[in-house]
Design a protein around this motif. Structure first.
Motif, PDB file in Angstrom:
ATOM      1  N   LEU A  83     -46.310  56.278  19.479  1.00 17.54           N
ATOM      2  CA  LEU A  83     -46.899  58.023  19.103  1.00 17.54           C
ATOM      3  C   LEU A  83     -46.540  57.530  17.145  1.00 17.54           C
ATOM      4  N   ALA A  84     -46.903  56.305  16.450  1.00 21.74           N
ATOM      5  CA  ALA A  84     -47.274  56.226  15.225  1.00 21.74           C
ATOM      6  C   ALA A  84     -48.986  56.757  15.626  1.00 21.74           C
ATOM      7  N   GLY A 137     -46.442  68.937  22.004  1.00 23.04           N
ATOM      8  CA  GLY A 137     -46.700  68.275  22.801  1.00 23.04           C
ATOM      9  C   GLY A 137     -48.330  68.140  22.709  1.00 23.04           C
ATOM     10  N   HIS A 138     -48.767  66.401  23.984  1.00 23.88           N
ATOM     11  CA  HIS A 138     -49.458  65.428  23.334  1.00 23.88           C
ATOM     12  C   HIS A 138     -49.805  65.337  25.152  1.00 23.88           C
ATOM     13  N   GLU A 139     -51.727  65.811  25.547  1.00 27.59           N
ATOM     14  CA  GLU A 139     -51.747  65.227  26.827  1.00 27.59           C
ATOM     15  C   GLU A 139     -51.909  64.466  27.211  1.00 27.59           C
ATOM     16  N   ALA A 171     -55.452  49.970  35.969  1.00 31.19           N
ATOM     17  CA  ALA A 171     -55.460  51.091  34.490  1.00 31.19           C
ATOM     18  C   ALA A 171     -54.597  51.235  33.685  1.00 31.19           C
ATOM     19  N   THR A 172     -54.533  52.521  32.995  1.00 35.91           N
ATOM     20  CA  THR A 172     -53.464  52.803  32.376  1.00 35.91           C
ATOM     21  C   THR A 172     -52.981  54.431  31.855  1.00 35.91           C
ATOM     22  N   LEU A 173     -52.301  55.351  32.045  1.00 35.72           N
ATOM     23  CA  LEU A 173     -52.012  56.275  31.038  1.00 35.72           C
ATOM     24  C   LEU A 173     -51.881  56.295  29.520  1.00 35.72           C
ATOM     25  N   LEU A 174     -52.769  56.710  28.989  1.00 37.17           N
ATOM     26  CA  LEU A 174     -52.797  57.293  27.079  1.00 37.17           C
ATOM     27  C   LEU A 174     -52.757  58.643  26.933  1.00 37.17           C
ATOM     28  N   PRO A 175     -52.636  59.037  25.984  1.00 37.09           N
ATOM     29  CA  PRO A 175     -52.282  59.939  25.165  1.00 37.09           C
ATOM     30  C   PRO A 175     -53.719  60.723  24.568  1.00 37.09           C
ATOM     31  N   ARG A 176     -54.102  61.458  24.230  1.00 43.25           N
ATOM     32  CA  ARG A 176     -56.221  62.012  23.979  1.00 43.25           C
ATOM     33  C   ARG A 176     -56.111  60.835  22.702  1.00 43.25           C
ATOM     34  N   ARG A 211     -54.148  66.489  37.378  1.00 38.82           N
ATOM     35  CA  ARG A 211     -53.566  67.071  37.912  1.00 38.82           C
ATOM     36  C   ARG A 211     -52.410  67.483  38.304  1.00 38.82           C
ATOM     37  N   PRO A 212     -51.414  67.795  38.484  1.00 35.01           N
ATOM     38  CA  PRO A 212     -50.789  68.723  37.311  1.00 35.01           C
ATOM     39  C   PRO A 212     -51.727  68.347  36.089  1.00 35.01           C
ATOM     40  N   ARG A 213     -51.586  68.744  34.647  1.00 36.67           N
ATOM     41  CA  ARG A 213     -51.051  68.039  32.783  1.00 36.67           C
ATOM     42  C   ARG A 213     -50.173  67.634  33.166  1.00 36.67           C
ATOM     43  N   VAL A 214     -50.232  66.631  32.261  1.00 38.07           N
ATOM     44  CA  VAL A 214     -48.921  65.837  31.711  1.00 38.07           C
ATOM     45  C   VAL A 214     -49.104  65.524  30.726  1.00 38.07           C
ATOM     46  N   VAL A 215     -47.796  66.292  29.673  1.00 37.70           N
ATOM     47  CA  VAL A 215     -47.667  66.625  28.368  1.00 37.70           C
ATOM     48  C   VAL A 215     -45.979  65.788  28.300  1.00 37.70           C
TER      49      VAL A 215
END
Length: 294
Positions: A101-102, A163-165, A237-242, A259-263
């Motif tokens: 978030l920073a 929100g951020h995808e 792998a990892t998950l990160l904001p845009r 899919r579906p989008r994660v926000v």
């Protein structure tokens, strides 16, 4: 008791010894010891146990820490308010935020704020764990906090941000021809994440995990900056904001939407009561940004 005595007390708490605190404060150790003796005399009891290599707090000292921090912050707020009225200074902004978030959205918000208030000094702390962020604000260590959450934080004042995808970030050459990844496809992957309680870990657990079938973590690291290099090296792998995913894509990682989008959303929060002028202006700006984007 005097402000100076509380300032010296908190410096010893932070640095762990009279010697280190005196060096940080640029005063002599006898002067520091004298001020602490006066404080203990006023309180009617010892605030430190002296040990061979430093100090530890007594029960009385432990009880003093949070009130002392709040007194110092209130005095700083009062001083900043007066300086602002007199046109002498625009003050200081203290924010504590989780790492992701920073980067987004705090960096953008801070830049916008400083364009309007260039004389404000900004400090961003990063304990990473959401519980530590909340504790830092409750204890008065920082004035504003930012965590990954969908709802306001307990009894604290707050505003929920836009929100951020979230995107999947995979090693180069992964998932050829695919445009999106489903939850079922994610569940077959090995993951790279920060420790439990951090924002990156929570996103993966909430998105990929199912009851009785948690995500498989190939690597757990406290170093957020290590995650993308590990992905690039093929460790998982990892998950990160845009914004972070975009940077990873520029380095050659495969980045795909879900899919579906994660926000996910962030919550900016603070203790009830008056804020310093800088913090009040920052909160006002954030509230306007949130309102415009609804």
């Amino acid at each position: 008791m005097e402000r100076r005595e509380l300032e010296y007390f908190l410096a010893i708490v932070e640095h762990g010894s009279f010697t280190a605190a005196a060096q940080a404060l640029h005063i002599s150790q006898p002067s520091l010891s004298h001020a602490v003796r006066n404080l203990e005399k006023e309180l009617g009891g010892k605030v430190f146990h002296r040990i061979p290599h430093g100090v530890t707090l007594t029960s009385a000292g432990d009880a003093l820490v949070e009130p002392a921090r709040q007194v110092m912050r209130d005095l700083s707020t009062a001083s900043a308010s007066v300086r602002q009225v007199l046109g002498l200074s625009a003050g200081r902004l203290d924010v504590v935020a989780q790492t992701t978030l920073a980067v987004d959205p705090l960096a953008e918000l801070t830049g916008a704020f400083l364009r309007e208030h260039p004389d404000v000094a900004v400090r961003v702390a990063d304990p990473e764990l959401g519980t530590d962020v909340t504790s830092a604000v409750r204890a008065g260590e920082c004035e504003l906090g930012l965590v990954d959450a969908e709802q306001p934080v307990g009894e604290l004042e707050s505003v929920v941000l836009r929100g951020h995808e979230i995107f999947a970030v995979l090693p180069p050459g992964s998932a050829p021809g695919q445009q999106r990844l489903s939850t079922a496809e994610l569940s077959t992957m090995d993951w790279i994440a920060t420790p439990p309680g951090t924002a990156t870990r929570a996103v993966i657990e909430d998105t990929v995990g199912t009851p009785g079938n948690p995500p498989v973590f190939a690597v757990e690291t406290a170093h957020q900056a290590m995650i993308v290099p590990l992905v690039m090296a093929g460790a998982g792998a990892t998950l990160l904001p845009r914004s972070l995913a975009r940077d990873a894509a520029a380095r050659g990682a495969v980045v795909l939407p879900l899919r579906p989008r994660v926000v996910r959303r962030g919550v900016l929060f603070w203790r009830p009561g008056p804020l310093s002028p800088a913090a009040a202006q920052f909160v006002e700006m954030v509230e306007k940004v949130v309102e415009r984007r609804r």
